[in-house]
Design a protein around this motif. Sequence first.
Motif, PDB file in Angstrom:
ATOM      1  N   UNK A 282       0.825  -1.205   0.000  1.00 46.81           N
ATOM      2  CA  UNK A 282       0.000   0.000   0.000  1.00 46.81           C
ATOM      3  C   UNK A 282       0.861   1.257   0.000  1.00 46.81           C
ATOM      4  N   UNK A 283       1.881   1.270   0.840  1.00 47.19           N
ATOM      5  CA  UNK A 283       2.742   2.445   1.014  1.00 47.19           C
ATOM      6  C   UNK A 283       4.183   1.993   1.228  1.00 47.19           C
ATOM      7  N   UNK A 284       5.112   2.883   0.948  1.00 52.65           N
ATOM      8  CA  UNK A 284       6.534   2.622   1.215  1.00 52.65           C
ATOM      9  C   UNK A 284       7.164   3.908   1.734  1.00 52.65           C
ATOM     10  N   UNK A 285       7.708   3.861   2.934  1.00 45.71           N
ATOM     11  CA  UNK A 285       8.356   5.038   3.520  1.00 45.71           C
ATOM     12  C   UNK A 285       9.863   4.888   3.397  1.00 45.71           C
ATOM     13  N   UNK A 286      10.497   5.888   2.786  1.00 45.21           N
ATOM     14  CA  UNK A 286      11.945   5.911   2.628  1.00 45.21           C
ATOM     15  C   UNK A 286      12.436   7.275   3.094  1.00 45.21           C
ATOM     16  N   UNK A 287      13.077   7.314   4.259  1.00 47.51           N
ATOM     17  CA  UNK A 287      13.447   8.588   4.847  1.00 47.51           C
ATOM     18  C   UNK A 287      12.191   9.371   5.183  1.00 47.51           C
ATOM     19  N   UNK A 288      12.145  10.629   4.780  1.00 50.38           N
ATOM     20  CA  UNK A 288      10.970  11.477   5.019  1.00 50.38           C
ATOM     21  C   UNK A 288       9.975  11.421   3.874  1.00 50.38           C
ATOM     22  N   UNK A 289      10.189  10.502   2.910  1.00 50.82           N
ATOM     23  CA  UNK A 289       9.353  10.395   1.718  1.00 50.82           C
ATOM     24  C   UNK A 289       8.407   9.208   1.861  1.00 50.82           C
ATOM     25  N   UNK A 290       7.136   9.438   1.558  1.00 53.66           N
ATOM     26  CA  UNK A 290       6.160   8.356   1.534  1.00 53.66           C
ATOM     27  C   UNK A 290       5.701   8.160   0.093  1.00 53.66           C
ATOM     28  N   UNK A 291       5.920   6.951  -0.413  1.00 59.57           N
ATOM     29  CA  UNK A 291       5.535   6.609  -1.775  1.00 59.57           C
ATOM     30  C   UNK A 291       4.208   5.863  -1.733  1.00 59.57           C
TER      31      UNK A 291
END
Length: 441
Positions: A282-291
């Motif tokens: 559903x979602x992927x968080x990488x650092x302060x970025x949410x994809x």
Amino acid sequence: MQSPIPTVTDRPHHADIIARLPSEWTAWPRDESSVNSHVLEASKTPSLFKKNKLRWPKRSVVFISDPHADAAAFENSLIAAGVAERKKKSGLGHLSLTKKGRQSEIIVGGDCLDKGPSNLELLRSVKQLYKLKARVTLLAGNHDLRLLMGLLALARKKDVGNQHFFVRMGKKVVPLFREVFDEYLADTKWDKKIPDEDECRELLFPGDDWFKAFPFHAAGFLTAEGIDREVRKMESKNHSFEKHCLSAGLSLRQVYATSLKCQQLFLHKKGEFNWFFRKMELVAKRGSFLFLHAGLDDSMGQMLLKSGTKYANKAFHQNLKRRDLFSFYYSSIANTFRTKYRDADLPLTHRGVKAIHKAGIHVVVQGHINRQQGQRITIKKGLVHVEADITLDCHSRTAEGLKGHGIGATLIGKDTGVVGLSCDYPTAKVISAEELQGIYG
């Protein structure tokens, strides 16, 4: 800052792709096609990130969203981003990873299905990345889940909450059904145990009483605007779905037989495309970025703050296993791959944005909103979004008057910042880490 554009030496034997791409980069433009007015105002104000410094992904991310069944556009975009090269001069399915490709993460932002020219080719193109052992994250898109809802609804007991999901897929699913029928059923005795046309119609379509019952069933789950929009949408699709099937040369018996084959291909453990929904997140968080594919709402903001993305992804898959498809598809979870922040969608307010920021998320990278002049940075509901759906598939490009095949990707890394690479904008758009830090969140 190092050059954000992959060089010719990164992509040997790909002159046709290189020729379609910008050869220069500029600081992220301030025209309306690249930012909205909220971004321009925010750049003049003190940043909210001063106390919470923007964190970048640990490894570079290549984000490609909404390929919509165009394998050539998808593979050419991987090549343009410098993460893949073609082993042969032509032909799909012959990629190998470059050094950058082995070091980067490729995030597919959803909407792999529908539109065309070939759903099956696109699925096989994505699958080859797994075979190459690339770091791939596949996100859920509304077009992808629309197929899943239709197949699951047909496989489960009919009720007022789910009986419209098959026809709700609409005309955009018809090319996939045509492909599957031609490849898997046409030369078989497919009609041996398939009911007649009238019975198939009854199995596929919602009953006459659905239109009266659904608004009461949906009360408390959907807004009044959402209920009205859903009923009007189904009135249209209920009248047109069979017509679209017949235009593609498919009778309702063939459609029903194909739906059973799609259940086997996508839902059964040994199905060729079983991996597609199983690997989806559903979602992927990488650092302060949410994809993600579409956007957020207050409930999802609270979930991300209290429980994190791992929980959200597990909840996504657990809810798909529930028999109550209605509660899933109109929930906050599904809103994440459906919302356009309309009145009919679940709301994102200041309360939700505050929770999202507390969860360490300051930039949302999304697909879903196609841009005809490359990527765009916007502030929606007080939350920074990078709109990265740049109209890749050939059918959409023809409809929108865009020339040639689509190529592009959004590159995100600490060394390069955010890079919008698109064949539809004369330069690569680049916003550095420092500039992005200065945008008011």
